[in-house]
Design a protein around this motif. Structure first.
Motif, PDB file in Angstrom:
ATOM      1  N   GLY A 126       4.498 -36.768   9.721  1.00 19.05           N
ATOM      2  CA  GLY A 126       3.982 -35.773   8.794  1.00 19.05           C
ATOM      3  C   GLY A 126       3.470 -36.335   7.481  1.00 19.05           C
ATOM      4  N   MET A 127       3.375 -37.649   7.397  1.00 19.60           N
ATOM      5  CA  MET A 127       2.863 -38.313   6.195  1.00 19.60           C
ATOM      6  C   MET A 127       1.715 -39.220   6.590  1.00 19.60           C
ATOM      7  SD  MET A 127       6.389 -39.683   4.539  1.00 19.60           S
ATOM      8  CE  MET A 127       6.799 -38.906   3.005  1.00 19.60           C
ATOM      9  N   ILE A 128       0.862 -39.533   5.618  1.00 17.03           N
ATOM     10  CA  ILE A 128      -0.102 -40.602   5.852  1.00 17.03           C
ATOM     11  C   ILE A 128       0.448 -41.844   5.172  1.00 17.03           C
ATOM     12  CG2 ILE A 128      -2.130 -39.168   6.237  1.00 17.03           C
ATOM     13  CD1 ILE A 128      -2.959 -39.777   3.285  1.00 17.03           C
ATOM     14  N   ASP A 150       5.824 -42.193  -1.746  1.00 13.72           N
ATOM     15  CA  ASP A 150       6.952 -43.061  -1.438  1.00 13.72           C
ATOM     16  C   ASP A 150       6.386 -44.475  -1.400  1.00 13.72           C
ATOM     17  OD1 ASP A 150       8.587 -40.849  -1.171  1.00 13.72           O
ATOM     18  OD2 ASP A 150       8.512 -40.840   1.018  1.00 13.72           O
ATOM     19  N   ILE A 151       7.071 -45.411  -2.038  1.00  9.43           N
ATOM     20  CA  ILE A 151       6.582 -46.781  -2.135  1.00  9.43           C
ATOM     21  C   ILE A 151       7.656 -47.736  -1.629  1.00  9.43           C
ATOM     22  CG2 ILE A 151       5.733 -48.599  -3.676  1.00  9.43           C
ATOM     23  CD1 ILE A 151       4.878 -46.380  -5.623  1.00  9.43           C
ATOM     24  N   LEU A 171       2.572 -47.460   1.156  1.00  9.28           N
ATOM     25  CA  LEU A 171       2.552 -46.152   0.511  1.00  9.28           C
ATOM     26  C   LEU A 171       2.638 -45.089   1.587  1.00  9.28           C
ATOM     27  CD1 LEU A 171      -0.379 -46.582  -2.047  1.00  9.28           C
ATOM     28  CD2 LEU A 171       2.059 -47.000  -2.405  1.00  9.28           C
ATOM     29  N   ALA A 172       3.406 -44.047   1.335  1.00  8.17           N
ATOM     30  CA  ALA A 172       3.485 -42.901   2.234  1.00  8.17           C
ATOM     31  C   ALA A 172       3.289 -41.648   1.393  1.00  8.17           C
ATOM     32  CB  ALA A 172       4.828 -42.868   2.951  1.00  8.17           C
ATOM     33  N   LEU A 173       2.412 -40.780   1.858  1.00  9.20           N
ATOM     34  CA  LEU A 173       2.033 -39.592   1.096  1.00  9.20           C
ATOM     35  C   LEU A 173       2.194 -38.320   1.902  1.00  9.20           C
ATOM     36  CD1 LEU A 173      -1.267 -41.101  -0.274  1.00  9.20           C
ATOM     37  CD2 LEU A 173       0.647 -40.397  -1.695  1.00  9.20           C
ATOM     38  N   THR A 174       2.722 -37.300   1.255  1.00 11.52           N
ATOM     39  CA  THR A 174       2.738 -35.933   1.745  1.00 11.52           C
ATOM     40  C   THR A 174       2.926 -35.048   0.531  1.00 11.52           C
ATOM     41  OG1 THR A 174       3.635 -34.405   3.409  1.00 11.52           O
ATOM     42  CG2 THR A 174       5.220 -35.750   2.207  1.00 11.52           C
ATOM     43  N   THR A 175       2.567 -33.787   0.643  1.00 10.34           N
ATOM     44  CA  THR A 175       2.747 -32.848  -0.465  1.00 10.34           C
ATOM     45  C   THR A 175       3.959 -31.986  -0.133  1.00 10.34           C
ATOM     46  OG1 THR A 175       0.361 -32.857  -0.848  1.00 10.34           O
ATOM     47  CG2 THR A 175       1.617 -31.102  -1.906  1.00 10.34           C
ATOM     48  N   HIS A 176       5.101 -32.372  -0.661  1.00  7.86           N
ATOM     49  CA  HIS A 176       6.361 -31.701  -0.332  1.00  7.86           C
ATOM     50  C   HIS A 176       6.312 -30.212  -0.663  1.00  7.86           C
ATOM     51  CE1 HIS A 176       8.345 -35.442   0.705  1.00  7.86           C
ATOM     52  NE2 HIS A 176       7.836 -35.976  -0.390  1.00  7.86           N
ATOM     53  N   GLY A 193       3.507 -30.270   3.834  1.00  8.13           N
ATOM     54  CA  GLY A 193       2.655 -31.098   4.686  1.00  8.13           C
ATOM     55  C   GLY A 193       1.550 -31.748   3.890  1.00  8.13           C
ATOM     56  N   LEU A 194       0.529 -32.156   4.589  1.00  7.49           N
ATOM     57  CA  LEU A 194      -0.578 -32.886   3.975  1.00  7.49           C
ATOM     58  C   LEU A 194      -1.586 -31.937   3.342  1.00  7.49           C
ATOM     59  CD1 LEU A 194      -0.987 -35.522   6.790  1.00  7.49           C
ATOM     60  CD2 LEU A 194      -0.165 -35.946   4.458  1.00  7.49           C
ATOM     61  N   THR A 195      -2.067 -32.347   2.153  1.00  5.25           N
ATOM     62  CA  THR A 195      -3.084 -31.579   1.439  1.00  5.25           C
ATOM     63  C   THR A 195      -4.179 -32.542   0.973  1.00  5.25           C
ATOM     64  OG1 THR A 195      -2.097 -31.848  -0.761  1.00  5.25           O
ATOM     65  CG2 THR A 195      -1.297 -29.978   0.580  1.00  5.25           C
ATOM     66  N   GLU A 196      -5.187 -31.979   0.350  1.00  7.62           N
ATOM     67  CA  GLU A 196      -6.261 -32.805  -0.217  1.00  7.62           C
ATOM     68  C   GLU A 196      -5.711 -33.795  -1.242  1.00  7.62           C
ATOM     69  OE1 GLU A 196      -9.429 -33.134   0.570  1.00  7.62           O
ATOM     70  OE2 GLU A 196      -9.341 -31.614   2.131  1.00  7.62           O
TER      71      GLU A 196
END
Length: 95
Positions: free
Chosen positions: A26-28, A59-60, A69-74, A78-81
């Motif tokens: 669920g993260m990029i 997250d680093i 790097l791991a990205l998600t919009t908590h 989920g993932l957003t722009e």
């Protein structure tokens, strides 16, 4: 206000525009490699400044000269722009 969560097809389309990034749990995420630890830390500090300005924090994981790097919009579940915008900034900072 929450950012709208991207659909699965929108995530796949966005990933196609960001080589090196992959979808995991669920993260990029992406791992960047640098010449040494000092260069990796310069990158981390630059990402920290960009993340703080965007009020969006990844997250680093730092392993000597490699930074993941791991990205998600908590807030949005989920993932957003926002995730893909920060990914693009990280790519630019690493270049």
């Amino acid at each position: 206000m929450r950012d709208p969560k991207l659909t699965d097809s929108a995530v796949q389309a966005a990933l196609a525009l960001h080589p090196g990034w992959s979808l995991q749990d669920g993260m990029i995420s992406r791992t960047f490699a640098f010449a040494d630890f000092v260069a990796a830390m310069r990158f981390v500090n630059a990402v920290a400044d960009a993340a703080e300005a965007a009020d969006h924090h990844p997250d680093i994981d730092i392993r000597y000269n490699k930074v993941t790097l791991a990205l998600t919009t908590h807030d949005s579940g989920g993932l957003t722009e926002k995730d893909f915008a920060l990914a693009a900034q990280a790519d630019t900072l690493a270049a």
